[in-house]
Write a protein that holds these residues in place. Structure first.
Motif, PDB file in Angstrom:
ATOM      1  N   THR A  20       9.816  32.356  10.488  1.00  0.00           N
ATOM      2  CA  THR A  20       9.738  33.011  11.796  1.00  0.00           C
ATOM      3  C   THR A  20      10.920  32.622  12.664  1.00  0.00           C
ATOM      4  N   ILE A  21      11.246  31.357  12.701  1.00  0.00           N
ATOM      5  CA  ILE A  21      12.348  30.883  13.549  1.00  0.00           C
ATOM      6  C   ILE A  21      13.696  31.339  12.998  1.00  0.00           C
ATOM      7  N   GLY A  22      13.875  31.270  11.697  1.00  0.00           N
ATOM      8  CA  GLY A  22      15.178  31.541  11.122  1.00  0.00           C
ATOM      9  C   GLY A  22      15.530  32.995  10.921  1.00  0.00           C
ATOM     10  N   ALA A  23      14.553  33.885  10.796  1.00  0.00           N
ATOM     11  CA  ALA A  23      14.893  35.232  10.361  1.00  0.00           C
ATOM     12  C   ALA A  23      14.407  36.359  11.264  1.00  0.00           C
ATOM     13  N   THR A  24      13.855  36.055  12.418  1.00  0.00           N
ATOM     14  CA  THR A  24      13.317  37.119  13.257  1.00  0.00           C
ATOM     15  C   THR A  24      14.023  37.181  14.595  1.00  0.00           C
ATOM     16  N   PRO A  25      14.066  38.367  15.181  1.00  0.00           N
ATOM     17  CA  PRO A  25      14.639  38.484  16.515  1.00  0.00           C
ATOM     18  C   PRO A  25      13.755  37.815  17.563  1.00  0.00           C
ATOM     19  N   ALA A  26      14.288  37.628  18.755  1.00  0.00           N
ATOM     20  CA  ALA A  26      13.585  36.892  19.804  1.00  0.00           C
ATOM     21  C   ALA A  26      12.277  37.557  20.224  1.00  0.00           C
ATOM     22  N   HIS A  27      12.167  38.859  20.101  1.00  0.00           N
ATOM     23  CA  HIS A  27      10.957  39.555  20.549  1.00  0.00           C
ATOM     24  C   HIS A  27       9.881  39.671  19.469  1.00  0.00           C
ATOM     25  N   ALA A  28      10.117  39.152  18.293  1.00  0.00           N
ATOM     26  CA  ALA A  28       9.163  39.275  17.187  1.00  0.00           C
ATOM     27  C   ALA A  28       8.014  38.282  17.353  1.00  0.00           C
ATOM     28  N   ALA A  29       6.936  38.521  16.604  1.00  0.00           N
ATOM     29  CA  ALA A  29       5.765  37.657  16.646  1.00  0.00           C
ATOM     30  C   ALA A  29       6.096  36.269  16.108  1.00  0.00           C
ATOM     31  N   LYS A  30       5.422  35.282  16.671  1.00  0.00           N
ATOM     32  CA  LYS A  30       5.636  33.889  16.284  1.00  0.00           C
ATOM     33  C   LYS A  30       4.328  33.339  15.726  1.00  0.00           C
ATOM     34  N   LEU A  31       4.393  32.683  14.581  1.00  0.00           N
ATOM     35  CA  LEU A  31       3.223  32.053  13.987  1.00  0.00           C
ATOM     36  C   LEU A  31       2.898  30.781  14.756  1.00  0.00           C
ATOM     37  N   VAL A  32       1.665  30.680  15.248  1.00  0.00           N
ATOM     38  CA  VAL A  32       1.284  29.490  16.005  1.00  0.00           C
ATOM     39  C   VAL A  32       0.097  28.749  15.410  1.00  0.00           C
ATOM     40  N   GLY A  33      -0.542  29.306  14.382  1.00  0.00           N
ATOM     41  CA  GLY A  33      -1.658  28.591  13.788  1.00  0.00           C
ATOM     42  C   GLY A  33      -2.187  29.262  12.536  1.00  0.00           C
ATOM     43  N   VAL A  34      -2.888  28.473  11.722  1.00  0.00           N
ATOM     44  CA  VAL A  34      -3.521  28.958  10.500  1.00  0.00           C
ATOM     45  C   VAL A  34      -4.968  28.471  10.527  1.00  0.00           C
ATOM     46  N   PHE A  35      -5.913  29.409  10.307  1.00  0.00           N
ATOM     47  CA  PHE A  35      -7.326  29.079  10.448  1.00  0.00           C
ATOM     48  C   PHE A  35      -8.135  29.625   9.289  1.00  0.00           C
ATOM     49  N   ARG A  36      -9.191  28.932   8.963  1.00  0.00           N
ATOM     50  CA  ARG A  36     -10.100  29.362   7.910  1.00  0.00           C
ATOM     51  C   ARG A  36     -11.063  30.440   8.435  1.00  0.00           C
ATOM     52  N   ASP A  37     -11.491  30.325   9.689  1.00  0.00           N
ATOM     53  CA  ASP A  37     -12.464  31.246  10.268  1.00  0.00           C
ATOM     54  C   ASP A  37     -11.815  32.170  11.290  1.00  0.00           C
TER      55      ASP A  37
END
Length: 72
Positions: A20-37
């Motif tokens: 996400t940090i290395g390959a996306t433009p500034a306005h793209a979605a950012k991964l902030v968490g991973v959840f089981r539920d």
């Protein structure tokens, strides 16, 4: 099994954030968490909006990992 799952989640988060940090433009979605539920993903996403951490979020199921990914 718990150790394997913990390592897998950590690896997924590191990979996702680095992509996400290395390959996306500034306005793209950012991964902030991973959840089981889904409910936990929604709760954290909503809490982030309430606290002003982000304006919008989405919880997306990734079947190959069997986890929900929280994007802002």
């Amino acid at each position: 099994m718990r150790k394997v799952r913990a390592v897998l989640v950590s690896a997924i988060m590191v990979l996702g954030v680095s992509l996400t940090i290395g390959a996306t433009p500034a306005h793209a979605a950012k991964l902030v968490g991973v959840f089981r539920d889904y409910s936990e993903c929604q709760r954290i996403g909503s809490q982030g909006v309430t606290k002003g951490w982000w304006e919008d979020y989405s919880c997306e199921w990734e079947s190959r990992y069997r986890y929900y990914f929280l994007y802002t």
